[in-house]
Design a protein around this motif. Structure first.
Motif, mmCIF file in Angstrom:
data_model
loop_
_atom_site.group_PDB
_atom_site.id
_atom_site.type_symbol
_atom_site.label_atom_id
_atom_site.label_comp_id
_atom_site.label_asym_id
_atom_site.label_seq_id
_atom_site.Cartn_x
_atom_site.Cartn_y
_atom_site.Cartn_z
ATOM 1 N N LEU A 222 6.866 15.218 -21.479
ATOM 2 C CA LEU A 222 7.131 14.259 -22.559
ATOM 3 C C LEU A 222 7.106 12.829 -22.028
ATOM 4 O O LEU A 222 6.555 11.928 -22.664
ATOM 5 C CB LEU A 222 8.500 14.534 -23.184
ATOM 6 C CG LEU A 222 8.558 15.502 -24.360
ATOM 7 C CD1 LEU A 222 9.974 15.580 -24.902
ATOM 8 C CD2 LEU A 222 7.601 15.069 -25.464
ATOM 9 N N ALA A 225 3.554 11.752 -21.257
ATOM 10 C CA ALA A 225 2.842 11.443 -22.494
ATOM 11 C C ALA A 225 3.277 10.079 -23.025
ATOM 12 O O ALA A 225 2.449 9.272 -23.454
ATOM 13 C CB ALA A 225 3.093 12.536 -23.531
ATOM 14 N N ALA A 226 4.601 9.806 -22.979
ATOM 15 C CA ALA A 226 5.116 8.550 -23.512
ATOM 16 C C ALA A 226 4.589 7.362 -22.716
ATOM 17 O O ALA A 226 4.112 6.379 -23.287
ATOM 18 C CB ALA A 226 6.642 8.573 -23.501
ATOM 19 N N LEU A 245 -3.328 10.237 -28.374
ATOM 20 C CA LEU A 245 -2.452 9.786 -29.461
ATOM 21 C C LEU A 245 -2.492 8.268 -29.604
ATOM 22 O O LEU A 245 -2.401 7.749 -30.713
ATOM 23 C CB LEU A 245 -1.021 10.280 -29.217
ATOM 24 C CG LEU A 245 -0.852 11.781 -29.472
ATOM 25 C CD1 LEU A 245 0.503 12.280 -28.998
ATOM 26 C CD2 LEU A 245 -1.040 12.102 -30.944
ATOM 27 N N ALA A 260 -4.192 12.564 -35.126
ATOM 28 C CA ALA A 260 -2.842 12.450 -34.568
ATOM 29 C C ALA A 260 -2.049 13.743 -34.725
ATOM 30 O O ALA A 260 -1.291 14.120 -33.840
ATOM 31 C CB ALA A 260 -2.092 11.300 -35.243
ATOM 32 N N VAL A 261 -2.232 14.421 -35.856
ATOM 33 C CA VAL A 261 -1.355 15.550 -36.173
ATOM 34 C C VAL A 261 -1.500 16.683 -35.157
ATOM 35 O O VAL A 261 -0.523 17.115 -34.550
ATOM 36 C CB VAL A 261 -1.618 16.073 -37.597
ATOM 37 C CG1 VAL A 261 -0.877 17.382 -37.824
ATOM 38 C CG2 VAL A 261 -1.179 15.036 -38.620
ATOM 39 N N GLY A 264 -0.515 16.042 -31.322
ATOM 40 C CA GLY A 264 0.939 15.905 -31.216
ATOM 41 C C GLY A 264 1.641 17.232 -31.387
ATOM 42 O O GLY A 264 2.569 17.574 -30.647
ATOM 43 N N LEU A 265 1.157 17.997 -32.375
ATOM 44 C CA LEU A 265 1.746 19.312 -32.636
ATOM 45 C C LEU A 265 1.580 20.218 -31.420
ATOM 46 O O LEU A 265 2.507 20.947 -31.036
ATOM 47 C CB LEU A 265 1.050 19.928 -33.855
ATOM 48 C CG LEU A 265 1.886 20.812 -34.769
ATOM 49 C CD1 LEU A 265 3.144 20.100 -35.207
ATOM 50 C CD2 LEU A 265 1.054 21.226 -35.984
ATOM 51 N N LEU A 267 1.255 19.236 -28.332
ATOM 52 C CA LEU A 267 2.160 18.740 -27.282
ATOM 53 C C LEU A 267 3.571 19.248 -27.525
ATOM 54 O O LEU A 267 4.249 19.741 -26.617
ATOM 55 C CB LEU A 267 2.134 17.207 -27.268
ATOM 56 C CG LEU A 267 3.142 16.506 -26.359
ATOM 57 C CD1 LEU A 267 2.932 16.878 -24.904
ATOM 58 C CD2 LEU A 267 3.053 14.986 -26.529
ATOM 59 N N LEU A 268 4.002 19.144 -28.795
ATOM 60 C CA LEU A 268 5.334 19.622 -29.163
ATOM 61 C C LEU A 268 5.474 21.101 -28.841
ATOM 62 O O LEU A 268 6.472 21.543 -28.270
ATOM 63 C CB LEU A 268 5.552 19.362 -30.664
ATOM 64 C CG LEU A 268 6.715 20.044 -31.362
ATOM 65 C CD1 LEU A 268 8.033 19.655 -30.723
ATOM 66 C CD2 LEU A 268 6.737 19.669 -32.836
ATOM 67 N N VAL A 271 5.821 21.654 -25.040
ATOM 68 C CA VAL A 271 7.142 21.258 -24.534
ATOM 69 C C VAL A 271 8.192 22.280 -24.949
ATOM 70 O O VAL A 271 9.026 22.719 -24.152
ATOM 71 C CB VAL A 271 7.498 19.855 -25.060
ATOM 72 C CG1 VAL A 271 8.949 19.534 -24.775
ATOM 73 C CG2 VAL A 271 6.596 18.817 -24.432
ATOM 74 N N ARG A 272 8.113 22.720 -26.218
ATOM 75 C CA ARG A 272 9.068 23.696 -26.735
ATOM 76 C C ARG A 272 8.935 25.028 -25.994
ATOM 77 O O ARG A 272 9.944 25.683 -25.697
ATOM 78 C CB ARG A 272 8.809 23.871 -28.227
ATOM 79 C CG ARG A 272 9.839 24.652 -28.968
ATOM 80 C CD ARG A 272 11.041 23.784 -29.295
ATOM 81 N NE ARG A 272 11.934 24.514 -30.208
ATOM 82 C CZ ARG A 272 12.815 25.410 -29.806
ATOM 83 N NH1 ARG A 272 12.930 25.668 -28.521
ATOM 84 N NH2 ARG A 272 13.578 26.042 -30.667
ATOM 85 N N ASP A 275 10.660 24.815 -22.791
ATOM 86 C CA ASP A 275 12.105 24.832 -23.014
ATOM 87 C C ASP A 275 12.603 26.253 -23.214
ATOM 88 O O ASP A 275 13.591 26.681 -22.622
ATOM 89 C CB ASP A 275 12.442 24.001 -24.256
ATOM 90 C CG ASP A 275 13.232 22.761 -23.892
ATOM 91 O OD1 ASP A 275 13.593 22.628 -22.708
ATOM 92 O OD2 ASP A 275 13.487 21.946 -24.781
#
Lengths: 292, 328, 311
Positions: A222, A225-226, A245, A260-261, A264-265, A267-268, A271-272, A275
């Motif tokens: 994350l 990416a940021a 992005l 974008a959608v 990003g999705l 990437l999410l 990351v999830r 986790d």
């Protein structure tokens, strides 16, 4: 998901039943396996999808998602699915490598704090406080800037900012072990420090370290990416997901939402998945939750 | 009284050593960076400087001196409150930070309050209905939010509310081309909505998960079991005992999250071109404005320290257990 | 039949899911019968794990969600349904809890005690609380304190106050004495006795037989989730010869004044309660008949006993 669940269980039963009937341990394993599978799929897509899908194709510009291009195409006709998979693989590789070095740093500093006496302990505590006192993102910007941007800057930034929490965990773990009965007994029996370290400490600290490492990945990814999104990280010719992005942001007013959608999705999701994986591995290793 | 003084002295010493270390670390990073030190010190006036003047400046500022002495010089001017001049804004760094931080404070304050209130409420609801579908949904939502890149969420909100629905402006803090005297508070509010929403949606996760866990612990505590035995209802227990015991830790967590808040603001301000300190930090980094970048690092350190200090003081001042030795 | 609390053949089990499809039922209280009358102190004794505290929670209706209860519980002649329990909790049946951490640490003591006082013609809730505090020697300063500022003995008195201020007719004191010095212990016992003498019923749950015997009218002995003997307290006093159950006798012999002879063996765990008499593995009088069926409580010499050999 249905298929995997049924395979994990000897008899094919309908999904809701299986979920309830599976013990906590099996469910934990299943979740960990699914997360690993999702991560494997991203890396697999990133490495296997052909380069041809990334070449400029002006005849196929700005296409909305379709069967041929599930994530659509960009203003140069490049396939967004391939770009996203590549970008995520790049982010994953960079994030994972940096997180691993950071975890090793945490292991070294945590162990030093716990074993080298009061001075070392105070010094490490002070270092931890220092690195937690500046907002991570600001520190990342500063470090990336100092190293002239690019993959090296981001990687060093992630290495230097992500170790403090894990170092604390490892320090506490080793301190608890040192005070434990069996280590004191073996010391009295004359076991050498080295043997205690390799025979007793390592087997106990390693699982903690492993879980901490896996849980560092999502943070690292994350942050990578940021920082890249802000323009400090990877250069535009290495299409990390932050670059994709950032470019999508410039095309925002055109209404091409897929730019974008989907990245990003994805990437999410990645990351999830990390986790979940880290969390489940911890649950499997932790004797307190292993029976749930 | 002496205890308070000792406490304050300890905190002041901590802050001093921390700031010194952050300055040293930052200075070292700038020292190894590829940026030209004369430019870094002179800042805005760089374009007007001839090679002769350049050498003169280098001598006057001691730029040919060894790094340690240069650091001492820099630290001395810092101590007098002189952070240098911003290259981009052509103003003293302290002025830029003050202006920019005022805008950021509005944004962060709004988001901080909103995320605190909603996060706390979500956490209480999840704990009240723990184990049910409601609880699982809230937990899933929070864990997913914790994995969501803030800047991507900002992009989505921009796309939906500004591009598709056209309800809210694309960015900035006020309409472009309007004199600041003519900007109404409604304009400012409309520009604040999306960045604040982005920042608060992300901020909800931490406080909600924390509140949920704390409240579940409280509801399993001896005093909650006894309250049940005395005939208090579950809702009554949450209102009479839960709130009392969870509110303070939650507030503490919220104050201790200034670091994440600032990081989130950097991303949100960048996406929405919101002219706050976060955006200025990014610009300083991208355009090599070393004085401003260093100023932002030092200021954000102070900001995080303030949050942690408030959290710490709150805990000590409000919790009667820490005052147990001195009966009321 | 009792005029206050009547528990007949109550069993409590917990359902737990384990690995795979297996569902396990742990039976923690097993066919238990006991009663409490107005004006008496009934002491419930037994080692830890005999299900004593669980019984208190069952009567109050605050068992955890995965608990299953069967059998009959009647209070003042009415069936204790969940609805009846909800009305009785804290008003007609009050608990004096075991844990000294049972008070909200962030709330001043006075308001916590006051909350349970009935709102009626006898003055305000605050007045009711102050009357009880005065009765137990708790100063107005205690009222304004936070729980962490109280000593262990004061906390015990505050907890007792919560039960008394409610005006409940049945008081269940769940191990109210750990950590008290002998003087405070005797004082607590005196307070419980006083409450019984005011025509309330007191159920004193404890593992301290010697103290219980000094104030109790009757003693109920729990073993492995059931009452094996319910008898007048004086049966314990001179030489224990009047005791009926082998386990009760073994407990009596284990008392310090009787030579501390330990009971051989261990109480069976909930996981595998045997059929028949749960005590038979440790009993020198066990016969094959003991393994056949679980003995029911029956009247023997003015007490109740669950043993086929008792006479």
């Amino acid at each position: 998901m249905n298929g995997t669940a049924a395979e994990a269980h000897p008899r094919p039963v309908r999904m809701p039943r299986v979920r309830r009937a599976l013990g906590g341990r099996q469910r934990t394993l299943l979740a960990a396996a699914l997360a690993a599978l999702a991560l494997g799929a991203i890396v697999g897509a990133g490495t296997l999808l052909p380069d041809a899908r990334l070449t400029t194709d002006l005849g196929a510009r700005n296409q909305a998602p379709s069967l041929a291009n599930p994530f659509g195409t960009d203003w140069l006709g490049r396939d967004m699915l391939t770009r996203t998979a590549r970008g995520l693989t790049t982010s994953l590789a960079l994030g994972a490598a940096a997180a691993s070095v950071s975890a090793l740093l945490a292991l070294a500093l945590g162990a030093a704090a716990a074993t080298l006496g009061k001075m070392a302990d105070a010094a490490v505590s002070w270092l931890i406080d220092l690195f937690l006192s500046v907002p991570h993102l600001v520190l990342l910007i500063l470090i990336s800037f100092a190293f002239g941007g690019g993959a090296r800057g981001v990687a060093i930034g992630i290495v230097l900012t992500h170790w403090p929490t894990l170092a604390r965990v490892i320090r506490a773990e080793i301190l608890a072990l040192r005070g434990s009965e069996f280590v004191r007994v073996s010391r009295r029996l004359g076991t050498s420090n080295l043997r205690i370290a390799t025979g007793h400490m390592l087997p106990h600290v390693f699982p903690q370290f492993l879980v901490g490492l896996v849980l560092l990945f999502p943070h690292a990814i994350l942050h990578e990416a940021a920082v890249t999104f802000l323009g400090f990280g990877l250069p535009p010719h290495e299409p990390a997901v932050g670059i994709i992005l950032a470019e999508a942001m410039m095309h925002l007013s055109t209404g091409r939402w897929w730019l974008a959608v989907f990245p990003g999705l994805a990437l999410l999701a990645m990351v999830r998945a990390f986790d979940v994986l880290g969390d489940r591995v911890r649950a499997l290793l932790d004797p307190r939750t292993a029976h749930e | 009284m002496t205890a308070v003084l000792t406490y304050l002295a300890g905190k002041a010493f901590r802050l001093a050593t921390l700031l010194a270390a952050v300055c040293a670390l930052s200075f070292w990073l700038m020292h190894i960076s590829p940026i030209d030190p004369v430019q870094a010190y002179v800042g805005a006036e760089m374009m007007l400087v001839s090679p002769e003047q350049r050498a003169e400046i280098a001598e006057r500022w001691g730029l040919d001196e060894p790094p340690i002495e240069r650091f001492a010089l820099w630290a001395a001017s810092l101590a007098q409150g002189d952070l240098g001049t911003s290259l981009i804004y052509r103003q003293p760094v302290s002025t830029v930070i003050a202006e920019r931080f005022a805008a950021s404070l509005v944004l962060m304050g709004t988001a901080w309050t909103l995320s605190g209130v909603f996060g706390f409420a979500l956490g209480v609801i999840a704990a009240r209905y723990r184990g049910t579908l409601t609880d699982r949904a809230i937990r899933w939502y929070c864990l997913t939010l914790a994995s969501t890149p803030a800047f991507w969420l900002g992009l989505l909100l921009l796309m939906v509310f500004a591009v598709w629905l056209g309800l809210l402006p694309m960015g900035l803090a006020s309409p472009a081309g309007v004199r600041s005297d003519d900007v109404t508070w409604l304009d400012r509010l409309r520009h604040l909505v999306l960045p604040a929403l982005t920042l608060s949606v992300i901020g909800v996760a931490n406080i909600a998960l924390h509140t949920r866990q704390k409240l579940i612990d409280v509801l399993a505590s001896d005093y909650a079991v006894f309250a049940r035995a005395r005939g208090e209802s579950e809702t009554g227990i949450i209102i009479r005992h839960g709130m009392r015991n969870v509110a303070l830790p939650a507030l503490t967590v919220q104050f201790a999250s200034f670091s994440e808040l600032f990081g989130g603001a950097v991303l949100a301000e960048q996406v929405f071109s919101y002219p706050g300190l976060g955006q200025a930090t990014v610009q300083a980094g991208l355009q090599g404005d070393v004085p401003l970048l260093l100023g932002a690092v030092i200021f954000s350190t102070l900001f995080v320290f303030a949050g942690n200090l408030i959290a710490d003081v709150l805990y000590r001042a409000v919790d009667p257990r820490t005052r147990a030795e001195a009966p009321a | 039949m009792s005029d206050l609390l009547d528990i007949v053949d109550v069993s409590i089990s917990f359902t737990r899911y384990e690995a795979g499809l297996r569902r396990r039922t742990l039976r923690v209280i097993n066919g238990l019968s006991v009663d409490v009358r107005r004006g008496e102190v009934l002491a419930v004794i037994g080692s830890s794990g005999s299900g004593k505290s669980l019984l208190a929670h069952a009567v109050l209706g605050i068992l955890p969600g995965n608990a299953h209860l069967s059998g009959s519980m009647r209070f003042v002649g009415e069936e204790l349904t969940p609805e009846r329990q909800r009305r009785a909790r804290g008003r007609e049946i009050a608990l004096v809890p075991q844990a000294v951490t049972s008070l909200d640490p962030l709330m001043r003591v006075g308001p916590q005690v006051r909350w349970g006082a009935p709102v009626n013609g006898n003055g305000s809730q605050a007045e009711a609380q102050r009357r009880v505090f005065a009765r137990y020697g708790l100063t107005p300063e205690v009222e304004r304190s936070f729980p962490a500022q109280l000593s262990g003995g004061m906390t015990r008195r505050v907890l007792l106050s919560t039960a008394v201020v409610s005006g409940a007719s049945l008081i269940i004191a769940d191990e109210p004495t750990p950590g008290l010095d002998p003087e405070a212990l005797a004082e607590t016992m005196r307070h419980l006795r006083e409450l019984a003498d005011e025509n309330k019923g007191v159920m004193l749950i404890t593992h301290d037989i010697e103290t219980a015997v000094t104030i109790a009218d009757r003693i109920a002995v729990f073993y492995a989730g059931t009452a094996v003997e319910v008898c007048p307290a004086h049966d314990f006093l001179p030489d224990g010869a009047a005791l009926r159950h082998p386990y009760t006798r073994a407990l009596w012999r284990a008392l310090p004044r009787n030579g501390l002879a330990p009971v051989a063996g261990a109480q069976p765990s909930y996981d595998d309660l045997p059929d028949g008499c749960a005590f038979r593995a440790r009993c020198d009088r066990a016969t094959s008949a003991c393994a056949a069926t679980r003995p029911a409580l029956r009247s023997v010499r003015g007490g109740m006993v669950a043993c086929i050999h008792a006479a």
